[in-house]
Design a protein around this motif. Structure first.
Motif, PDB file in Angstrom:
ATOM      1  N   CYS A   1       7.892  -0.853   0.286  1.00  0.00           N
ATOM      2  CA  CYS A   1       7.299  -0.539  -1.020  1.00  0.00           C
ATOM      3  C   CYS A   1       6.309   0.615  -0.953  1.00  0.00           C
ATOM      4  N   ASP A   2       5.530   0.659   0.118  1.00  0.00           N
ATOM      5  CA  ASP A   2       4.464   1.664   0.195  1.00  0.00           C
ATOM      6  C   ASP A   2       4.123   1.921   1.658  1.00  0.00           C
ATOM      7  N   ILE A   3       3.722   3.153   1.951  1.00  0.00           N
ATOM      8  CA  ILE A   3       3.295   3.538   3.299  1.00  0.00           C
ATOM      9  C   ILE A   3       1.863   4.043   3.189  1.00  0.00           C
ATOM     10  N   ILE A   4       0.946   3.332   3.816  1.00  0.00           N
ATOM     11  CA  ILE A   4      -0.482   3.624   3.685  1.00  0.00           C
ATOM     12  C   ILE A   4      -0.990   4.269   4.973  1.00  0.00           C
ATOM     13  N   PRO A   5      -1.434   5.521   4.937  1.00  0.00           N
ATOM     14  CA  PRO A   5      -1.975   6.156   6.148  1.00  0.00           C
ATOM     15  C   PRO A   5      -3.339   5.574   6.509  1.00  0.00           C
ATOM     16  N   ILE A   6      -3.527   5.312   7.796  1.00  0.00           N
ATOM     17  CA  ILE A   6      -4.796   4.785   8.299  1.00  0.00           C
ATOM     18  C   ILE A   6      -5.445   5.864   9.169  1.00  0.00           C
ATOM     19  N   PRO A   7      -6.478   6.532   8.684  1.00  0.00           N
ATOM     20  CA  PRO A   7      -7.113   7.597   9.474  1.00  0.00           C
ATOM     21  C   PRO A   7      -7.855   7.025  10.673  1.00  0.00           C
ATOM     22  N   PHE A   8      -7.981   7.845  11.710  1.00  0.00           N
ATOM     23  CA  PHE A   8      -8.698   7.409  12.908  1.00  0.00           C
ATOM     24  C   PHE A   8     -10.192   7.639  12.717  1.00  0.00           C
TER      25      PHE A   8
ATOM     26  N   LEU B   1      13.963 -14.488   1.323  1.00  0.00           N
ATOM     27  CA  LEU B   1      13.109 -15.582   0.861  1.00  0.00           C
ATOM     28  C   LEU B   1      13.385 -15.913  -0.606  1.00  0.00           C
ATOM     29  N   PRO B   2      13.205 -17.180  -1.001  1.00  0.00           N
ATOM     30  CA  PRO B   2      13.473 -17.588  -2.387  1.00  0.00           C
ATOM     31  C   PRO B   2      12.338 -17.232  -3.344  1.00  0.00           C
ATOM     32  N   PHE B   3      11.379 -16.455  -2.870  1.00  0.00           N
ATOM     33  CA  PHE B   3      10.270 -16.012  -3.719  1.00  0.00           C
ATOM     34  C   PHE B   3      10.012 -14.538  -3.425  1.00  0.00           C
ATOM     35  N   LYS B   4       9.244 -13.905  -4.287  1.00  0.00           N
ATOM     36  CA  LYS B   4       9.018 -12.468  -4.153  1.00  0.00           C
ATOM     37  C   LYS B   4       8.087 -12.178  -2.981  1.00  0.00           C
ATOM     38  N   CYS B   5       8.500 -11.241  -2.153  1.00  0.00           N
ATOM     39  CA  CYS B   5       7.683 -10.830  -0.994  1.00  0.00           C
ATOM     40  C   CYS B   5       7.964  -9.355  -0.720  1.00  0.00           C
TER      41      CYS B   5
ATOM     42  N   TRP C   1      12.295  -7.403   9.542  1.00  0.00           N
ATOM     43  CA  TRP C   1      11.262  -7.948   8.654  1.00  0.00           C
ATOM     44  C   TRP C   1      11.607  -7.703   7.186  1.00  0.00           C
ATOM     45  N   ILE C   2      12.216  -6.573   6.914  1.00  0.00           N
ATOM     46  CA  ILE C   2      12.643  -6.292   5.539  1.00  0.00           C
ATOM     47  C   ILE C   2      13.714  -7.298   5.112  1.00  0.00           C
TER      48      ILE C   2
ATOM     49  N   GLU D   1       3.019 -10.591   0.930  1.00  0.00           N
ATOM     50  CA  GLU D   1       3.634  -9.427   1.567  1.00  0.00           C
ATOM     51  C   GLU D   1       3.746  -9.562   3.077  1.00  0.00           C
ATOM     52  N   ILE D   2       4.601  -8.695   3.612  1.00  0.00           N
ATOM     53  CA  ILE D   2       4.684  -8.436   5.052  1.00  0.00           C
ATOM     54  C   ILE D   2       4.127  -7.031   5.270  1.00  0.00           C
ATOM     55  N   LEU D   3       3.060  -6.935   6.021  1.00  0.00           N
ATOM     56  CA  LEU D   3       2.452  -5.639   6.330  1.00  0.00           C
ATOM     57  C   LEU D   3       2.835  -5.262   7.755  1.00  0.00           C
ATOM     58  N   LEU D   4       3.584  -4.180   7.904  1.00  0.00           N
ATOM     59  CA  LEU D   4       4.012  -3.706   9.218  1.00  0.00           C
ATOM     60  C   LEU D   4       3.076  -2.598   9.685  1.00  0.00           C
ATOM     61  N   LEU D   5       2.447  -2.783  10.832  1.00  0.00           N
ATOM     62  CA  LEU D   5       1.651  -1.714  11.419  1.00  0.00           C
ATOM     63  C   LEU D   5       2.576  -0.813  12.229  1.00  0.00           C
ATOM     64  N   VAL D   6       2.429   0.493  12.079  1.00  0.00           N
ATOM     65  CA  VAL D   6       3.239   1.460  12.818  1.00  0.00           C
ATOM     66  C   VAL D   6       2.291   2.429  13.520  1.00  0.00           C
TER      67      VAL D   6
END
Length: 413
Positions: free
Chosen positions: A389-396, A328-332, A321-322, A255-260
């Motif tokens: 695919c998914d948005i994961i909240p990161i609490p402070f 890519l020739p493989f799943k990401c 990034w998307i 995967e590519i994990l994007l920090l926002v």
């Protein structure tokens, strides 16, 4: 000094040089490239060996003095008069009660250090009693509202004179008080709250010059410390849940994990602490977006997931990034870790980081305000409709490795 000149020292209209003692009465020391200290040669007569020395401390410009020319900022050392009637008389009264007069001034200006030095020397000579003055010459931990000057004063009195400061009996007077605009009396909003915050951080009483010299009633003010709005018990369970989702899922799929998140919201610290299995891509290091994309693709082709440690607040930056993942020739897959830190807290964390780096000798590493303005103007909320695919909240959840880090975090900036 004659009685006539002594009386004249209390009058704002007289030039400072008319009532000053000899120039040799003031010692000047450049503590570092960012801190200047001036003190009366006879200071030891007032403080040596004393315990619980109470301090009456002042900001300089707009509090003790103002420009004689009427300009907003002085261009020469002699361009000053006392800001209020009976400034010297009031200070001498406090010193007659055993208080030590100290000046704390932010002077990171276009004036030459020699000019700053001469202006302060003249003011100390005008007071004509043992006193100390500090000038912060850069935007580091010596600059108010940080307490570098206050900390240095306490160390100086202890080391040189075996004297200690009575914090509970000390007071700081300054015009940068965070006062809000008011129609009664008519006044503009204060340009800053740095003086009031300085007193809060030092743990001493605070008054404005109008309150101290003129006896005015306090006016409404606004000052925000975002740490006071945080829950007493951080939501560590929510953080653990987010980490479990990141780490467990990452083992199964590339995967590519994007920090926002806002600048200084804790993204890089989060990477170092929790995302060691990812290849970290950071544009501050790589310098260009093209180099980041190239390094990211190379890592993915070596079967290693990547984490893009940038603010990623624009939809266009995420789309690059998307597009890479889709080419890519493989799943990401692409996921987002969204940091739940608002602008006020992020700007506070920026100040905390600068205070920490300054004390460590690295200099004040502070993100400029324009970065926050740009983020606010162009931010687009991430959405799964972009191809995420998914948005994961990161609490402070604040964590401290030292007591000093905890102290700096809880201060007001």
């Amino acid at each position: 000094m004659t009685k006539r000149l002594a009386d004249g020292a209390l009058k704002q209209t007289l030039a400072p040089s008319l009532f000053t003692p000899s120039q040799s009465a003031i010692d000047s020391t450049i503590i570092s490239s960012s801190l200047l200290r001036l003190s009366s040669s006879n200071l030891s007569t007032l403080v040596r060996g004393r315990t619980n020395v109470s301090i009456v401390a002042f900001d300089l410009d707009g509090t003790l003095i103002k420009t004689k020319s009427g300009r907003a900022f002085p261009k020469e050392a002699n361009d000053w008069v006392w800001a209020f009637p009976d400034v010297v008389k009031t200070i001498r009264k406090a010193m007659g009660e055993g208080k030590l007069c100290v000046i704390f001034s932010n002077q990171a200006s276009k004036l030459a250090v020699s000019t700053v030095q001469e202006r302060i020397r003249q003011v100390l000579l005008g007071i004509s009693l043992p006193a100390i003055a500090y000038a912060a010459l850069a935007k580091d931990h010596y600059r108010k509202p940080d307490t570098g000057m206050w900390d240095h004063l306490q160390d100086y009195l202890s080391t040189e004179f075996n004297a200690t400061v009575d914090v509970s009996a000390s007071i700081f007077i300054g015009d940068a008080a965070g006062r809000i605009a008011s129609s009664n009396p008519i006044r503009k909003q204060d340009f800053s709250h740095s003086d009031r915050a300085f007193a809060m951080n030092a743990g001493i009483e605070f008054k404005t010059p109008e309150e101290y010299f003129l006896g005015h009633e306090p006016l409404p003010f606004k000052i925000i410390n975002p740490t006071q709005a945080l829950p007493e018990v951080p939501d560590r369970a929510a953080l653990e849940a987010a980490l479990a989702k990141l780490n467990n899922d990452q083992d199964r799929e590339l995967e590519i994990l994007l920090l926002v998140g806002w600048p200084a919201s804790g993204k890089s610290t989060f990477c170092r602490k929790y995302l060691s299995s990812y290849a970290i891509i950071n544009q501050d290091v790589m310098k260009t977006a093209a180099k980041c994309l190239k390094l990211g693709e190379e890592s993915l082709r070596r079967n290693r997931s990547i984490c893009v440690d940038n603010t990623n607040f624009r939809k266009t930056s995420r789309s690059a990034w998307i597009a890479l993942a889709q080419s890519l020739p493989f799943k990401c897959r692409v996921r987002v870790a969204k940091f739940e830190v608002d602008r006020v807290l992020a700007e506070h964390l920026n100040c905390v980081r600068a205070a920490q780096s300054s004390r460590s000798g690295l200099g004040p590493i502070k993100i400029p305000d324009v970065a926050y303005h740009t983020y606010a103007k162009f931010y687009v909320e991430p959405s799964t409709e972009e191809g995420i695919c998914d948005i994961i909240p990161i609490p402070f959840v604040p964590e401290f490795t030292t007591d000093q880090n905890r102290l700096l975090f809880n201060r007001t900036y």
